[in-house]
Design a protein around this motif. Structure first.
Motif, short mmCIF file in Angstrom:
data_model
loop_
_atom_site.label_atom_id
_atom_site.label_comp_id
_atom_site.label_asym_id
_atom_site.label_seq_id
_atom_site.Cartn_x
_atom_site.Cartn_y
_atom_site.Cartn_z
N GLN A 71 80.10 -5.50 72.35
CA GLN A 71 80.50 -4.56 73.40
C GLN A 71 80.33 -3.12 72.94
O GLN A 71 79.81 -2.27 73.67
CB GLN A 71 81.96 -4.82 73.80
CG GLN A 71 82.42 -3.98 74.96
CD GLN A 71 81.69 -4.31 76.26
OE1 GLN A 71 81.35 -5.46 76.52
NE2 GLN A 71 81.45 -3.30 77.07
N ALA A 72 80.74 -2.83 71.71
CA ALA A 72 80.62 -1.47 71.18
C ALA A 72 79.16 -1.06 71.05
O ALA A 72 78.81 0.11 71.28
CB ALA A 72 81.34 -1.36 69.84
N THR A 73 78.29 -1.99 70.71
CA THR A 73 76.86 -1.69 70.59
C THR A 73 76.27 -1.36 71.95
O THR A 73 75.49 -0.41 72.09
CB THR A 73 76.11 -2.86 69.92
OG1 THR A 73 76.71 -3.12 68.64
CG2 THR A 73 74.64 -2.53 69.71
N MET A 74 76.66 -2.12 72.97
CA MET A 74 76.18 -1.82 74.32
C MET A 74 76.70 -0.46 74.78
O MET A 74 75.96 0.32 75.38
CB MET A 74 76.59 -2.91 75.31
CG MET A 74 75.79 -4.17 75.14
SD MET A 74 76.12 -5.37 76.44
CE MET A 74 77.87 -5.60 76.28
N GLU A 75 77.96 -0.17 74.51
CA GLU A 75 78.52 1.13 74.89
C GLU A 75 77.78 2.25 74.18
O GLU A 75 77.49 3.30 74.79
CB GLU A 75 80.01 1.17 74.56
CG GLU A 75 80.84 0.30 75.49
CD GLU A 75 82.28 0.14 75.04
OE1 GLU A 75 82.71 0.79 74.06
OE2 GLU A 75 83.00 -0.65 75.69
N MET A 79 75.82 5.29 76.05
CA MET A 79 76.13 6.70 75.74
C MET A 79 74.87 7.42 75.29
O MET A 79 74.63 8.57 75.69
CB MET A 79 77.22 6.80 74.67
CG MET A 79 78.60 6.46 75.21
SD MET A 79 79.94 6.80 74.05
CE MET A 79 79.53 5.76 72.67
N ALA A 80 74.05 6.76 74.49
CA ALA A 80 72.79 7.36 74.03
C ALA A 80 71.85 7.58 75.22
O ALA A 80 71.17 8.61 75.31
CB ALA A 80 72.13 6.48 72.98
N LEU A 81 71.82 6.61 76.13
CA LEU A 81 70.99 6.75 77.33
C LEU A 81 71.45 7.94 78.16
O LEU A 81 70.63 8.73 78.65
CB LEU A 81 71.04 5.47 78.15
CG LEU A 81 70.18 5.42 79.40
CD1 LEU A 81 68.71 5.63 79.07
CD2 LEU A 81 70.38 4.10 80.12
N ASP A 83 72.97 10.61 77.05
CA ASP A 83 72.54 11.81 76.31
C ASP A 83 71.04 12.06 76.49
O ASP A 83 70.62 13.20 76.71
CB ASP A 83 72.86 11.68 74.82
CG ASP A 83 74.35 11.72 74.52
OD1 ASP A 83 75.13 12.14 75.40
OD2 ASP A 83 74.72 11.31 73.40
N ASP A 84 70.25 10.98 76.39
CA ASP A 84 68.79 11.11 76.51
C ASP A 84 68.40 11.65 77.89
O ASP A 84 67.52 12.50 78.00
CB ASP A 84 68.09 9.77 76.29
CG ASP A 84 68.19 9.29 74.85
OD1 ASP A 84 68.55 10.10 73.97
OD2 ASP A 84 67.91 8.09 74.62
N MET A 85 69.05 11.13 78.92
CA MET A 85 68.73 11.59 80.27
C MET A 85 69.05 13.06 80.44
O MET A 85 68.29 13.81 81.05
CB MET A 85 69.47 10.76 81.31
CG MET A 85 68.91 9.39 81.49
SD MET A 85 69.76 8.56 82.84
CE MET A 85 69.20 6.91 82.60
N ARG A 86 70.17 13.48 79.91
CA ARG A 86 70.54 14.88 80.02
C ARG A 86 69.56 15.76 79.24
O ARG A 86 69.20 16.84 79.69
CB ARG A 86 71.97 15.09 79.53
CG ARG A 86 72.99 14.46 80.45
CD ARG A 86 74.41 14.60 79.94
NE ARG A 86 75.31 13.70 80.62
CZ ARG A 86 75.82 13.88 81.84
NH1 ARG A 86 75.49 14.96 82.53
NH2 ARG A 86 76.63 13.00 82.38
N GLU A 87 69.09 15.26 78.08
CA GLU A 87 68.13 16.02 77.27
C GLU A 87 66.80 16.21 77.99
O GLU A 87 66.16 17.25 77.84
CB GLU A 87 67.87 15.31 75.94
CG GLU A 87 68.77 15.76 74.84
CD GLU A 87 68.39 15.13 73.51
OE1 GLU A 87 67.18 14.95 73.23
OE2 GLU A 87 69.31 14.82 72.76
#
Length: 187
Positions: A71-75, A79-81, A83-87
């Motif tokens: 679950q933590a890995t999916m979260e 979260m990285a996705l 961040d990536d979209m905002r970047e």
């Protein structure tokens, strides 16, 4: 500076390491050069899904600790996705909708791949449809299906204690002369 006072979360730290390893695996040039995965944002995202799916598939049978780390890995991935979209300039109002759509895609693909693990042709068709966006012949998904099956076997052989600490080894895809993809570990 305040991070010094924060309590360490070993599960979150292990998840961060596992996700980083999954991303590194998804970026292997052989997927794009030799196995026909489109070298696009979508193709790379699909390969991250495949890599994280493999981790989930390995961790979930390992009881509460495996479930929490999965679950933590999916979260961490979502979260990285975000961040990536905002970047890349996706608007703040649009990002949550896109992350929800990505989560839905992840769970849908995980279900398809899980249900097809005993049928390489069905797995190849699912990978072809999702990862390769249906381009070309459906049989082009077979090398990637073989890699995923090999990857799952390789992850199963890795000690769960290592995985729970965030240590994982992903085999690199290798294309052999008869166009079958196998892992570097099995070659």
């Amino acid at each position: 500076m305040l991070a010094f006072w924060r309590k360490r979360d070993p599960v979150a730290e292990a998840a961060t390491r596992l996700y980083a390893a999954a991303v590194a695996h998804a970026r292997e040039p052989a997927f794009y050069r030799d196995l026909g995965v489109p070298d696009t944002y979508e193709g790379r995202f699909e390969m991250i899904i495949v890599s994280v799916f493999a981790l989930m598939h390995r961790l979930l049978p390992e009881g509460e600790a495996g479930h929490k780390l999965s679950q933590a890995t999916m979260e961490t991935m979502f979260m990285a996705l975000d961040d990536d979209m905002r970047e890349i300039g996706v608007g703040d109002m649009t990002v949550p909708k896109k992350v929800i759509a990505a989560a839905s895609a992840f769970y849908g693909r995980a279900k398809v791949y899980s249900e097809a693990l005993d049928d390489p042709a069905k797995l190849a068709a699912g990978l072809h449809r999702n990862v390769m966006a249906g381009a070309g012949d459906a049989s082009q998904g077979l090398p990637l299906a073989r890699h995923l099956i090999t990857l799952l076997g390789d992850l199963t052989a890795q000690p769960v204690a290592d995985l729970l600490l965030g240590t994982v080894r992903f085999p690199a895809p290798v294309v052999v002369s008869d166009d079958r993809a196998v892992s570097g570990a099995a070659a």
